[in-house]
Design a protein around this motif. Structure first.
Motif, PDB file in Angstrom:
ATOM      1  N   ALA A 130      -4.648   4.829  14.608  1.00  0.00           N
ATOM      2  CA  ALA A 130      -4.898   4.570  13.192  1.00  0.00           C
ATOM      3  C   ALA A 130      -5.479   3.179  13.010  1.00  0.00           C
ATOM      4  O   ALA A 130      -5.264   2.290  13.831  1.00  0.00           O
ATOM      5  CB  ALA A 130      -3.603   4.695  12.393  1.00  0.00           C
ATOM      6  N   GLY A 131      -6.184   3.027  11.904  1.00  0.00           N
ATOM      7  CA  GLY A 131      -6.729   1.725  11.587  1.00  0.00           C
ATOM      8  C   GLY A 131      -6.856   1.546  10.097  1.00  0.00           C
ATOM      9  O   GLY A 131      -7.014   2.511   9.341  1.00  0.00           O
ATOM     10  N   LEU A 132      -6.766   0.306   9.685  1.00  0.00           N
ATOM     11  CA  LEU A 132      -6.899  -0.059   8.277  1.00  0.00           C
ATOM     12  C   LEU A 132      -8.370  -0.017   7.897  1.00  0.00           C
ATOM     13  O   LEU A 132      -9.235  -0.456   8.672  1.00  0.00           O
ATOM     14  CB  LEU A 132      -6.329  -1.461   8.066  1.00  0.00           C
ATOM     15  N   GLU A 133      -8.641   0.545   6.710  1.00  0.00           N
ATOM     16  CA  GLU A 133     -10.028   0.533   6.254  1.00  0.00           C
ATOM     17  C   GLU A 133     -10.509  -0.907   6.190  1.00  0.00           C
ATOM     18  O   GLU A 133      -9.724  -1.808   5.964  1.00  0.00           O
ATOM     19  CB  GLU A 133     -10.145   1.224   4.892  1.00  0.00           C
ATOM     20  N   ALA A 149      -0.660  -2.173   7.787  1.00  0.00           N
ATOM     21  CA  ALA A 149      -0.947  -0.794   8.212  1.00  0.00           C
ATOM     22  C   ALA A 149       0.255  -0.206   8.948  1.00  0.00           C
ATOM     23  O   ALA A 149       0.664   0.928   8.683  1.00  0.00           O
ATOM     24  CB  ALA A 149      -2.196  -0.766   9.091  1.00  0.00           C
ATOM     25  N   ALA A 150       0.833  -0.968   9.857  1.00  0.00           N
ATOM     26  CA  ALA A 150       1.993  -0.490  10.625  1.00  0.00           C
ATOM     27  C   ALA A 150       3.170  -0.173   9.704  1.00  0.00           C
ATOM     28  O   ALA A 150       3.841   0.849   9.877  1.00  0.00           O
ATOM     29  CB  ALA A 150       2.394  -1.528  11.671  1.00  0.00           C
ATOM     30  N   ASN A 151       3.409  -1.032   8.733  1.00  0.00           N
ATOM     31  CA  ASN A 151       4.522  -0.797   7.802  1.00  0.00           C
ATOM     32  C   ASN A 151       4.284   0.442   6.947  1.00  0.00           C
ATOM     33  O   ASN A 151       5.224   1.202   6.672  1.00  0.00           O
ATOM     34  CB  ASN A 151       4.767  -2.026   6.933  1.00  0.00           C
ATOM     35  N   ALA A 152       3.042   0.670   6.524  1.00  0.00           N
ATOM     36  CA  ALA A 152       2.729   1.879   5.751  1.00  0.00           C
ATOM     37  C   ALA A 152       2.986   3.126   6.592  1.00  0.00           C
ATOM     38  O   ALA A 152       3.528   4.124   6.097  1.00  0.00           O
ATOM     39  CB  ALA A 152       1.278   1.833   5.269  1.00  0.00           C
ATOM     40  N   ILE A 153       2.612   3.061   7.856  1.00  0.00           N
ATOM     41  CA  ILE A 153       2.848   4.193   8.771  1.00  0.00           C
ATOM     42  C   ILE A 153       4.343   4.389   8.986  1.00  0.00           C
ATOM     43  O   ILE A 153       4.851   5.514   8.954  1.00  0.00           O
ATOM     44  CB  ILE A 153       2.114   3.959  10.103  1.00  0.00           C
ATOM     45  N   ARG A 154       5.059   3.317   9.189  1.00  0.00           N
ATOM     46  CA  ARG A 154       6.512   3.403   9.378  1.00  0.00           C
ATOM     47  C   ARG A 154       7.182   3.986   8.129  1.00  0.00           C
ATOM     48  O   ARG A 154       8.125   4.772   8.235  1.00  0.00           O
ATOM     49  CB  ARG A 154       7.086   2.024   9.702  1.00  0.00           C
ATOM     50  N   ASP A 195      -4.786   0.056  -0.274  1.00  0.00           N
ATOM     51  CA  ASP A 195      -4.009   0.429  -1.456  1.00  0.00           C
ATOM     52  C   ASP A 195      -4.010   1.942  -1.592  1.00  0.00           C
ATOM     53  O   ASP A 195      -4.937   2.614  -1.131  1.00  0.00           O
ATOM     54  CB  ASP A 195      -4.633  -0.185  -2.717  1.00  0.00           C
ATOM     55  N   THR A 196      -3.017   2.461  -2.261  1.00  0.00           N
ATOM     56  CA  THR A 196      -2.958   3.894  -2.533  1.00  0.00           C
ATOM     57  C   THR A 196      -4.141   4.276  -3.415  1.00  0.00           C
ATOM     58  O   THR A 196      -4.462   3.564  -4.370  1.00  0.00           O
ATOM     59  CB  THR A 196      -1.632   4.239  -3.243  1.00  0.00           C
ATOM     60  N   LYS A 197      -4.770   5.394  -3.086  1.00  0.00           N
ATOM     61  CA  LYS A 197      -5.900   5.864  -3.884  1.00  0.00           C
ATOM     62  C   LYS A 197      -5.433   6.205  -5.296  1.00  0.00           C
ATOM     63  O   LYS A 197      -4.342   6.725  -5.482  1.00  0.00           O
ATOM     64  CB  LYS A 197      -6.510   7.133  -3.260  1.00  0.00           C
ATOM     65  N   SER A 198      -6.289   5.940  -6.273  1.00  0.00           N
ATOM     66  CA  SER A 198      -5.960   6.291  -7.657  1.00  0.00           C
ATOM     67  C   SER A 198      -6.528   7.660  -8.029  1.00  0.00           C
ATOM     68  O   SER A 198      -6.340   8.121  -9.136  1.00  0.00           O
ATOM     69  CB  SER A 198      -6.500   5.222  -8.607  1.00  0.00           C
ATOM     70  N   LYS A 224      -4.525  10.588  -3.668  1.00  0.00           N
ATOM     71  CA  LYS A 224      -3.621   9.526  -4.153  1.00  0.00           C
ATOM     72  C   LYS A 224      -2.670   9.058  -3.061  1.00  0.00           C
ATOM     73  O   LYS A 224      -1.487   8.821  -3.281  1.00  0.00           O
ATOM     74  CB  LYS A 224      -2.856   9.986  -5.399  1.00  0.00           C
ATOM     75  N   ARG A 225      -3.221   8.923  -1.859  1.00  0.00           N
ATOM     76  CA  ARG A 225      -2.420   8.529  -0.702  1.00  0.00           C
ATOM     77  C   ARG A 225      -2.926   7.227  -0.129  1.00  0.00           C
ATOM     78  O   ARG A 225      -4.086   6.887  -0.253  1.00  0.00           O
ATOM     79  CB  ARG A 225      -2.505   9.623   0.372  1.00  0.00           C
ATOM     80  N   GLN A 226      -2.058   6.538   0.566  1.00  0.00           N
ATOM     81  CA  GLN A 226      -2.461   5.356   1.322  1.00  0.00           C
ATOM     82  C   GLN A 226      -2.825   5.735   2.750  1.00  0.00           C
ATOM     83  O   GLN A 226      -3.716   5.161   3.345  1.00  0.00           O
ATOM     84  CB  GLN A 226      -1.343   4.310   1.331  1.00  0.00           C
ATOM     85  N   ILE A 227      -2.135   6.743   3.283  1.00  0.00           N
ATOM     86  CA  ILE A 227      -2.397   7.215   4.642  1.00  0.00           C
ATOM     87  C   ILE A 227      -3.044   8.585   4.550  1.00  0.00           C
ATOM     88  O   ILE A 227      -2.503   9.487   3.913  1.00  0.00           O
ATOM     89  CB  ILE A 227      -1.092   7.294   5.464  1.00  0.00           C
ATOM     90  N   GLU A 228      -4.182   8.719   5.206  1.00  0.00           N
ATOM     91  CA  GLU A 228      -4.921   9.975   5.157  1.00  0.00           C
ATOM     92  C   GLU A 228      -4.535  10.886   6.314  1.00  0.00           C
ATOM     93  O   GLU A 228      -5.362  11.298   7.113  1.00  0.00           O
ATOM     94  CB  GLU A 228      -6.429   9.697   5.149  1.00  0.00           C
TER      95      GLU A 228
END
Length: 176
Positions: free
Chosen positions: A73-76, A141-146, A105-108, A112-116
């Motif tokens: 995974a990678g951050l945009e 990114a790691a924290n969002a995945i966790r 950021d979470t999509k608006s 509407k997700r942060q992780i695809e």
């Protein structure tokens, strides 16, 4: 021994390419971390180069050869070519690894997700990036995945500016 020499040759070629096409020196440049520097790595010049992408994918897959994760995974935005280069290098193997994007950021709209990616609890994820400075972006990114149930204990970066990322990630039990 041949594999080690091959990796050294690829690493040398990648370093030369980064120096030639991605390193910008002089001036006063603001980094993503907010810090200022007299040198900047515009890694898109390397990661979007076919030779650079192949080198990056090969070297990361060689790094992972003994411990394949479930996902890369990678951050945009900067990390996405690194994700693609990596997953393309093992696409025809029985252990092919899927990749996904972590948004800042979470999509608006839309999902509407942060992780695809739908993650299963406990799945292993290696986070990749083009450049790390303080480690803030990859840690986010790691924290969002966790938070979604994924297990992240490794980050691989193409360029480590050696300005604190390793130490910051170590506190979060993540190896750089």
């Amino acid at each position: 021994m041949k594999k080690v020499l091959d990796d050294i040759t690829k690493l040398t070629a990648l370093r030369d390419l980064v120096r030639t096409v991605s390193l910008i020196t002089g001036g006063d440049i603001e980094l993503a971390s907010g810090r200022r520097s007299s040198h900047y790595f515009n890694m898109k010049e390397t990661t979007f180069d076919p030779h650079g992408a192949k080198l990056i994918g090969d070297l990361i897959m060689n790094e992972l050869r003994y411990d394949f994760p479930d996902f890369i995974a990678g951050l945009e935005m900067g990390a996405l070519p690194v994700v693609m280069a990596t997953i393309m290098q093992n696409r025809d193997t029985e252990n092919s690894i899927q990749g996904f994007c972590v948004r800042k950021d979470t999509k608006s709209h839309g999902t509407k997700r942060q992780i695809e990616k739908e993650l299963t609890n406990g799945c292993t994820v290696v986070v990749v990036d083009d450049v790390t400075t303080t480690g803030g972006s990859v840690l986010m990114a790691a924290n969002a995945i966790r938070d979604e149930g994924g297990k992240v204990d490794t980050v691989i970066t193409v360029v480590d500016r050696q300005e604190g990322a390793r130490e910051k990630l170590k506190v979060a039990d993540i190896k750089l």
